[in-house]
Design a protein around this motif. Sequence first.
Motif, PDB file in Angstrom:
ATOM      1  N   ALA A 207       0.830  -1.202   0.000  1.00 38.83           N
ATOM      2  CA  ALA A 207       0.000   0.000   0.000  1.00 38.83           C
ATOM      3  C   ALA A 207       0.868   1.257   0.000  1.00 38.83           C
ATOM      4  O   ALA A 207       0.556   2.234  -0.701  1.00 38.83           O
ATOM      5  N   ILE A 208       1.946   1.257   0.746  1.00 40.77           N
ATOM      6  CA  ILE A 208       2.850   2.410   0.766  1.00 40.77           C
ATOM      7  C   ILE A 208       3.480   2.605  -0.610  1.00 40.77           C
ATOM      8  O   ILE A 208       3.570   3.734  -1.109  1.00 40.77           O
TER       9      ILE A 208
ATOM     10  N   PHE B  92       2.228   1.711  -3.481  1.00 45.44           N
ATOM     11  CA  PHE B  92       1.175   2.204  -4.369  1.00 45.44           C
ATOM     12  C   PHE B  92       0.932   3.695  -4.163  1.00 45.44           C
ATOM     13  O   PHE B  92       0.794   4.453  -5.124  1.00 45.44           O
ATOM     14  N   LEU B  93       0.891   4.132  -2.905  1.00 46.38           N
ATOM     15  CA  LEU B  93       0.673   5.551  -2.621  1.00 46.38           C
ATOM     16  C   LEU B  93       1.837   6.412  -3.098  1.00 46.38           C
ATOM     17  O   LEU B  93       1.624   7.537  -3.565  1.00 46.38           O
TER      18      LEU B  93
ATOM     19  N   ILE C 118       1.309   6.772  -6.813  1.00 46.94           N
ATOM     20  CA  ILE C 118       0.183   7.665  -7.108  1.00 46.94           C
ATOM     21  C   ILE C 118       0.569   9.129  -6.900  1.00 46.94           C
ATOM     22  O   ILE C 118       0.199  10.000  -7.690  1.00 46.94           O
ATOM     23  N   ASN C 119       1.309   9.420  -5.830  1.00 47.81           N
ATOM     24  CA  ASN C 119       1.683  10.799  -5.507  1.00 47.81           C
ATOM     25  C   ASN C 119       3.083  11.149  -5.996  1.00 47.81           C
ATOM     26  O   ASN C 119       3.652  12.152  -5.570  1.00 47.81           O
TER      27      ASN C 119
ATOM     28  N   ASN D  37       5.010  14.794  -5.369  1.00 48.35           N
ATOM     29  CA  ASN D  37       6.167  14.762  -4.473  1.00 48.35           C
ATOM     30  C   ASN D  37       7.457  15.117  -5.207  1.00 48.35           C
ATOM     31  O   ASN D  37       8.328  15.792  -4.650  1.00 48.35           O
TER      32      ASN D  37
ATOM     33  N   GLY E  66       8.683   3.695  -5.379  1.00 51.75           N
ATOM     34  CA  GLY E  66       7.346   3.158  -5.160  1.00 51.75           C
ATOM     35  C   GLY E  66       7.138   1.826  -5.851  1.00 51.75           C
ATOM     36  O   GLY E  66       6.516   0.917  -5.309  1.00 51.75           O
TER      37      GLY E  66
END
Length: 93
Positions: free
Chosen positions: A18-19, A21-22, A25-26, A30, A67
Amino acid sequence: MKGIKKYGFVIFTFVLSAIGFLIIINGVENGADSANEYLSTSMGGSMDTDSFLVITKGYILSNFIFGGILLLVGLSFFCMSLYKFLKEMDLGD
């Protein structure tokens, strides 16, 4: 204690995925923020546009790579641990 270890690893791998993936996505936001911070702190606030775009693309690419690595490792270990968990449950029946 054995159940905590087994479920804890599955949860850890899910959180790792999940980290990752985030971060993907960001990644653009960032990366742009990191490039702007670099511009304001290291370069004194001024730089030619071409160099700034190269730095921005580099930060974005590094976010995507980081990521992607986290997501790949997390999903790989999640699938392996889920397979092992389901195999143990099948043997118990």
